[in-house]
Design an enzyme around this catalytic site. Structure first.
Site, PDB file in Angstrom:
ATOM      1  N   ASP A  75       0.831  -1.205   0.000  1.00 56.26           N
ATOM      2  CA  ASP A  75       0.000   0.000   0.000  1.00 56.26           C
ATOM      3  C   ASP A  75       0.867   1.257   0.000  1.00 56.26           C
ATOM      4  OD1 ASP A  75      -2.487   1.358   0.082  1.00 56.26           O
ATOM      5  OD2 ASP A  75      -2.253   1.672   2.226  1.00 56.26           O
ATOM      6  N   GLU A 133      -5.694   7.230  -6.324  1.00 53.03           N
ATOM      7  CA  GLU A 133      -5.985   7.718  -4.972  1.00 53.03           C
ATOM      8  C   GLU A 133      -7.263   7.097  -4.439  1.00 53.03           C
ATOM      9  OE1 GLU A 133      -7.026  11.893  -2.636  1.00 53.03           O
ATOM     10  OE2 GLU A 133      -6.168  11.966  -4.650  1.00 53.03           O
ATOM     11  N   ASP A 155      -6.753   3.397  -3.628  1.00 49.83           N
ATOM     12  CA  ASP A 155      -5.984   3.238  -2.395  1.00 49.83           C
ATOM     13  C   ASP A 155      -6.877   3.400  -1.169  1.00 49.83           C
ATOM     14  OD1 ASP A 155      -4.303   4.392  -0.067  1.00 49.83           O
ATOM     15  OD2 ASP A 155      -2.778   3.595  -1.407  1.00 49.83           O
ATOM     16  N   HIS A 156      -7.652   4.479  -1.132  1.00 52.20           N
ATOM     17  CA  HIS A 156      -8.523   4.726   0.017  1.00 52.20           C
ATOM     18  C   HIS A 156      -9.613   3.659   0.120  1.00 52.20           C
ATOM     19  CE1 HIS A 156      -6.523   8.378   0.885  1.00 52.20           C
ATOM     20  NE2 HIS A 156      -7.018   9.084  -0.112  1.00 52.20           N
ATOM     21  N   ASP A 180      -8.161   0.611   1.628  1.00 52.29           N
ATOM     22  CA  ASP A 180      -7.914   0.862   3.054  1.00 52.29           C
ATOM     23  C   ASP A 180      -9.195   0.713   3.874  1.00 52.29           C
ATOM     24  OD1 ASP A 180      -5.224   1.307   2.764  1.00 52.29           O
ATOM     25  OD2 ASP A 180      -5.378   3.485   2.668  1.00 52.29           O
TER      26      ASP A 180
END
Length: 419
Positions: free
Chosen positions: A102, A120, A123-124, A127
């Site tokens: 990550d 972006e 990625d979030h 997560d």
């Protein structure tokens, strides 16, 4: 107005897609161990072939993390059982691998010149899902099933803290990080897995001298205190006003508007937990938290999209149908076995989240003329002749260097050159 309160469409509007093109990544702050880990991450990304897409790196890390967490849930379904030693070890290794992968996805994007807003968001999004699985796995590792109230508190505390970080971003337009943040938390969880591996589940039931509480309770008190401190800082920033007109959010809405989408499922989860006639949460905590976690995961993803596209966040979502089924079943005196309804709800919210994420990625890829897991861009619909750029290229020009949104500050990103 009706669209503001109930949003069932699992896709992005034309206005949101347009807003995504104009999005500029903004972050500030750095955590305690980041400077040390950056050395390792810079070394690691150099070992990745240039043909590997950044989103593929993130996805591989998430799959590893999810699989290892599910292994622990399989061996400790009520979070009371002691799993085999190798399971705890796999969870520790899996979380470290997820953290590392990550951390380098953005670096890989810069190396390959493939930075896009999708990176972006991807990625979030990963997560938010990882937070759910790691939260449950942590509860299993420290046998929190023996203290149901503490298990409930620990899990929803974790997802709420993650949501608040993006709530603050939605208000201010900048993702802010503290001295003790995600990376430190992950190392703490890895430490918990390691203790369970070395000392066994009985370790968490030992009483500490002087204070007279178990190690398990002490860990919960410590983590809750740190989380409360973090959330307090988030709300201090939120209540100061946002980046929009008259101190509103980036979308021009009330700074408190993201509150209902997260508080509604948490309150619903508490009501169902306390009113269950068959002790549903106590007997099936992992399934219960997975179901609510998947629902909250989708809500969190929609908050991230709302920030990146400067659009309103809706008050209710189709993911609430799953928890709603459980609530209605209890309202009618559980005329259907609650365990069966729980499985139906879990399947629905998992399908709903997966469908939403897939369709959103497809929409963005189509809009920006890119592939999700391939660095090569799609041929532009407007043609590649005449010096035309693809939408992905144009949108990349709007991106501030995107490395690792959780722990990277803009100042450090601008100073640091990765090869």
């Amino acid at each position: 107005m009706s669209r503001y309160f109930v949003e069932m469409a699992p896709s992005m509007s034309a206005a949101q897609l347009k807003g995504l093109e104009d999005h500029k990544y903004s972050a500030s702050g750095t955590s305690a161990v980041e400077p040390v880990m950056q050395v390792f991450w810079r070394w690691l990304v150099e070992k990745v072939p240039l043909w590997v897409a950044p989103n593929l790196i993130t996805m591989v890390g998430l799959i590893i993390n999810v699989v290892t967490s599910l292994l622990l849930m399989y061996y400790a379904p009520t979070a009371k059982e002691e799993a085999p030693t190798w399971v705890y070890m796999s969870c520790a290794v899996g979380l470290f691998l997820y953290q590392s992968l990550d951390a380098i996805d953005g670096k890989q994007a810069r190396r390959t010149g493939s930075s896009t807003p999708l990176g972006e968001l991807f990625d979030h999004g990963c997560d938010s899902i990882s937070t759910v699985f790691v939260g449950i796995a942590t509860c299993c590792a420290i046998t929190l099933g023996n203290s149901p109230d503490l298990m409930f508190l620990t899990f929803f505390n974790a997802v709420f803290v993650f949501y608040c970080a993006h709530w603050q971003t939605y208000v201010t337009g900048t993702l802010k990080f503290g001295f003790f943040d995600v990376t430190e938390t992950q190392f703490g969880v890895i430490f918990f897995f390691t203790l369970s591996m070395l000392l066994g589940g009985a370790f968490w039931s030992m009483k500490l001298p002087l204070v007279g509480v178990t190690v398990r309770v002490a860990m919960v008190i410590t983590s809750t205190s740190l989380s409360t401190w973090t959330v307090w800082g988030n709300f201090q920033t939120i209540l100061k006003g946002g980046a929009g007109k008259n101190g509103s959010t980036v979308a021009g809405t009330s700074v408190l508007s993201p509150g209902f989408p997260i508080l509604f499922p948490i309150i619903l989860a508490l009501m169902i937990y306390k009113k269950s006639s068959v002790d549903l949460f106590q007997n099936h905590p992992c399934l219960y938290l997975l179901m609510f976690g998947m629902a909250i995961g989708k809500v969190t993803n929609k908050l991230v999209i709302a920030h990146m596209t400067k659009s309103e966040i809706t008050m209710l979502d189709s993911s609430m149908i799953g928890p709603g089924l459980l609530f209605l079943d209890q309202y009618f005196n559980s005329f259907i076995n609650e365990y069966i309804v729980l499985w139906i709800s879990l399947i629905f919210v998992t399908f709903d989240l997966t469908r939403y994420c897939v369709l959103v990625c497809m929409q963005i890829c189509d809009h920006l003329d890119i592939y999700c897991f391939n660095i090569t861009s799609k041929p532009s619909k407007k043609g590649l002749t005449g010096g035309n750029m693809s939408k992905a290229t144009r949108s990349t020009e709007n991106l501030t260097v995107y490395s690792r949104p959780r722990t990277r500050s803009l100042t450090r990103a601008s100073r640091e050159q990765d090869h």
